[in-house]
Structures are given as C-alpha cells and as structure tokens.
Design an enzyme around this catalytic site. Structure first.
Site, short mmCIF file in Angstrom:
data_model
loop_
_atom_site.label_atom_id
_atom_site.label_comp_id
_atom_site.label_asym_id
_atom_site.label_seq_id
_atom_site.Cartn_x
_atom_site.Cartn_y
_atom_site.Cartn_z
N LEU A 156 -7.93 15.34 0.64
CA LEU A 156 -7.52 16.41 -0.08
C LEU A 156 -6.75 16.57 -1.16
CD1 LEU A 156 -8.47 19.55 -0.31
CD2 LEU A 156 -6.64 20.21 1.47
N ASN A 215 -1.56 13.88 8.68
CA ASN A 215 -2.12 13.62 7.10
C ASN A 215 -1.03 13.41 6.28
OD1 ASN A 215 -4.21 15.13 8.90
ND2 ASN A 215 -5.26 14.94 6.93
N LYS A 239 -9.08 1.87 15.20
CA LYS A 239 -8.09 2.23 15.62
C LYS A 239 -8.04 2.27 17.36
CE LYS A 239 -6.26 2.52 11.60
NZ LYS A 239 -5.15 1.47 10.97
N TYR A 266 -14.30 3.76 11.47
CA TYR A 266 -12.87 3.65 11.35
C TYR A 266 -12.06 3.83 12.50
CZ TYR A 266 -8.25 5.09 9.51
OH TYR A 266 -7.00 5.21 9.43
N SER A 301 -3.57 6.35 14.24
CA SER A 301 -4.06 7.51 13.66
C SER A 301 -4.47 8.80 14.37
CB SER A 301 -5.24 7.15 12.32
OG SER A 301 -5.82 8.49 12.08
N GLY A 318 0.76 -1.20 0.18
CA GLY A 318 -0.02 -0.14 0.07
C GLY A 318 0.79 1.41 0.14
#
Ligand code: NAD
Ligand code: UFG
Length: 355
Positions: free
Chosen positions: A199, A178, A152, A148, A124, A10
């Site tokens: 974004l 991010n 985490k 989600y 995260s 990934g």
C-alpha cells in the site's frame, strides 16, 4: 562487534546497516543485488562517514558463501536476504523455497563452519496466517496462506530445531508487521521494482504523480471505515529492534521470538488521508474488490519485545508518511538513476570508490 548482514543492500537491511555503523559495529554486507543496488550502500557509507565490507555473494553459491563467512569470521549474522513478493511466490513457489529455505540452510552451514552461531532472522507477521484473535501475540498458532509465508514458517521451525539440537546457538526470530517509512535524510528508502504490491509505496507513487489512483482492496470489512487495518511500523524503529535483539543474544543462548510492531492499526483510508495531509497532493482512490488472501485486521501485541528487549516503536503514522514522502520527492525514481543491474565485482568496487 563484527556483524555480517545478508540482504544488507535492501530496504530494511540498508537502514539497519546504517544504525549498526552509527553504534560502532563493524559491518560486512553480503548481497546478490537481485532486488537492490550497491547505490544504497554507497549512500549508507556517505551518511555514516564509515566503511562497509561489501560482498557480492548469492546464498545459493555454497562454496563462495562458506569461503566468505570463514574469511570474514563475523561475531553475529543478521539475515535479511530473501524474496518477498507474495504473488510471485504463488506463481513460482520453487524459486521461493530454493532461495529462502535452501539459501538459509546454506547460510547456517557456512556459519557453523565459521564458528559463528548468533543469528537474527527476518521473519514476518505472515506466519500468523489468517488468525483472527487480536492483538497477535507470539504464542498465536502459526500457519501459512501462500508459499512466501510458508518459507518463513519452515525457516522458523528449522531454527527452533537447530537451537534444540545444539545449545551453542543464539537465535532471534523477529516477526515484522508492516515496515514503511525511510531514513530522515531522504537518502535511503524502499525502492520497489515495477508496480508496488504494498500500500504505502503505491500511495507515495500516486502522490508524486507516477500513478493515477490507489485501488483500495475492499470497503466492506468489519473495521471502523470498512477498509483493511494494518500495524505499520517505521523502518528506523524496526532497524533499532534488530540492534536490541543482537544485544539480547550476546547474553543468552536458545531460540527467541519477538513481534516487532507498534500495537496500533491504521486503515487504508487513514493512510491515504495522512499522505494527502503531508504531501499537499490529491491522492485519488477507488474502492475495488477485496484482494484474495487479505485479512481484515492485523496488529501486534509488542509487549514481549518491550519487556525482554527494552524496545518499543517510537514513531507514529504521520512521521512514517513524512519520511516516506521526503524519500519519494528526493528520489522520484528510487535508486533507478544510479541503478546497476547485476553489477560485477569490479563495478561494485569502482562504484564505492574503494580499492
Ligand atoms: P529487499 O528485497 O529490499 O531486501 C532483500 C535483499 O536480499 C535484497 O537486497 C536482495 O538483493 C537480497 N537477496 C535476495 N536473495 C538473495 C540471495 N539468494 N543471496 C543474496 N542476497 C539475496 O526486502 P526487505 O523489505 O528489506 O526485506 C528484508 C527481509 O525482511 C526479507 O527476508 C523479507 O521477507 C522480510 N520481511 C519484509 C517485510 C516487508 O514488508 N518489507 C515484512 C516482513 C518480513
Ligand atoms: N492495499 C490496498 N491497495 C493496494 C495495496 C494494498 O488497498 O494497492 C491494502 C491491503 O488490502 C491491506 C493493506 O492495504 O489491507 C496493506 O497491504 P500491504 O500489501 O501493504 O501489506 P500486507 O499486510 O498485505 O502484507 C505485508 C507484506 C507481507 C507481510 C505482511 C506482514 O507484503 O509480505 O505485510 O508483515 F507478510
């Protein structure tokens, strides 16, 4: 050290695998290719001139997972594999709990069986929920605003309880802010399937002409220009954070947590401006309603990682955008040209040109 990397094909995984190889580690990648292609690993092999053991394994296939870990006998595991689309997690929560939470449980069982108890986990900044006290420090109370994020949070808690129950485990929970950017070669980068949720990849696709304009979600936040502010971090800096965490875990047991961010925020309009400057392309945008669940501002206090890991982010917004733009120009359709959907084991071996 022999490092097994789940989700290594990934976006963040592939950049980390390349750095591990370049630092002299032996690397095994374990991925089910549900959101990636073996093409990323082929390119990592090409860039490094080194080899990778690639295993097509789903974390939900307990038997194959155990057999793979027991035969690979890694010294440490970096665990990126997981689903990450916030919107999809709201419409299909069980898919997220099964893949992320059960997948991690299976991995921990398999690691125990293989005698490997050193783990770096992809957490995260989403675990800070709607926290408004900035900058975010590791001790900020945790919460979740969607399934989600809750996966985490559950995994972090599960790892803390595991570490408390058995002192042989060395675990790092890394809270990413991010992640953006790409390797400087432009050969590997983020390859979102369908319409990007985030974004930066969206702006990059507008700059390259694949999409008309960016919808800016909200222009009336209490921020300097009214648009949302985030702590964007270059994926190469993020990857380096994993190597620093591994190094720390070599010498220490217990469960540790670090923010991986730059400590500085950029607004949506600043990101769009940076893309215009770097690409020389017009990037059209329109301010629309706020997106449900978004906070006005989020940025890290990265001091703990600096003090304990000797790590800090080196690259600024301009370089993130330059590297992302190079990747986008060289691969306007991402890895798609070479994308193998759900490849068989034989296809993967043939693809990598190995016996
Ligand atoms: P990615 O989708 O590019 O990589 C995840 C990889 O895991 C993919 O190659 C996918 O095929 C694999 N995978 C998923 N489920 C699997 C399973 N059951 N078995 C085996 N392989 C499986 O995502 P990424 O951006 O590289 O993110 C890596 C990790 O970092 C994820 O856990 C994500 O939640 C976390 N994270 C990402 C961000 C971000 O914005 N990119 C931010 C914070 C945390
Ligand atoms: N935004 C837009 N238009 C878009 C996409 C985003 O204006 O088309 C805005 C958002 O409102 C936000 C900023 O751009 O202000 C960044 O949004 P992203 O979707 O890129 O990132 P988020 O901060 O919302 O979330 C990301 C990941 C989460 C992760 C979080 C913290 O998607 O999974 O970072 O790591 F939890």
């Amino acid at each position: 050290m022999h490092v097994l990397v789940t989700g290594g094909a990934g976006y963040i995984g592939s950049h980390t695998v390349l750095q591990l190889l370049q630092e002299g580690h032996q690397v095994s990648v374990l991925d089910n290719f549900s959101n990636s292609s073996p093409e990323s690993i082929r390119r990592v092999i090409e860039l490094s001139g080194l080899s990778v053991n690639l295993h097509k394994v789903d974390l939900l296939d307990e038997d194959l997972l155990k057999a793979t870990l027991v035969s690979a006998k890694p010294d440490a595991v970096i665990h990126f594999a997981g689903l990450k689309a916030v919107g999809e997690s709201v419409s299909q929560p069980l898919k997220y709990y099964r893949n992320n939470v059960t997948g991690t449980l299976n991995l921990l069982d398999a690691m125990g069986l293989a005698g490997c108890r050193t783990l770096v986990f992809s957490s995260s900044a989403t675990v800070y929920g709607e926290s408004v006290a900035l900058p975010l420090v590791e001790a900020t109370p945790r919460s979740a605003t969607n399934p989600y994020g809750r996966t985490k949070l559950h995994i972090e808690e599960m790892l803390e309880e595991l570490g408390a129950s058995d002192e042989r485990w060395s675990i790092a929970n890394l809270r990413y802010f991010n992640p953006v950017g790409a390797h400087e070669s432009g050969q590997i980068g983020e390859d979102p399937q369908g319409v990007p949720n985030n974004l930066m990849p969206y702006v990059a696709q507008v700059a390259i002409g694949r999409r008309d304009k960016v919808s800016v979600y909200g222009g009336d936040y209490q921020t300097p220009d009214g648009t949302g502010v985030r702590d964007y971090i270059h994926v190469e800096d993020l990857a380096a954070g994993h190597l620093a965490a591994l190094d720390f875990l070599r010498k220490s047991v217990g469960v540790h947590v670090w923010n991986l961010g730059t400590g500085a925020g950029s607004s949506v309009l600043e990101v769009i401006d940076a893309f215009r400057r770097v690409s020389g392309q017009p990037v059209a945008y329109e301010i629309v309603d706020r997106r449900l669940g978004d906070v006005a501002e989020s940025y890290a206090n990265p001091e703990k990682a600096r003090l304990e890991l000797g790590w800090k982010a080196e690259r600024g917004l301009e370089q993130m955008v330059e590297d992302m733009w190079r990747w986008q120009k060289q691969n306007p359709l991402g890895f798609e040209a070479d994308h193998l959907l759900e490849p068989t084991d034989e296809e993967i071996v043939a693809y990598l040109g190995r016996e």
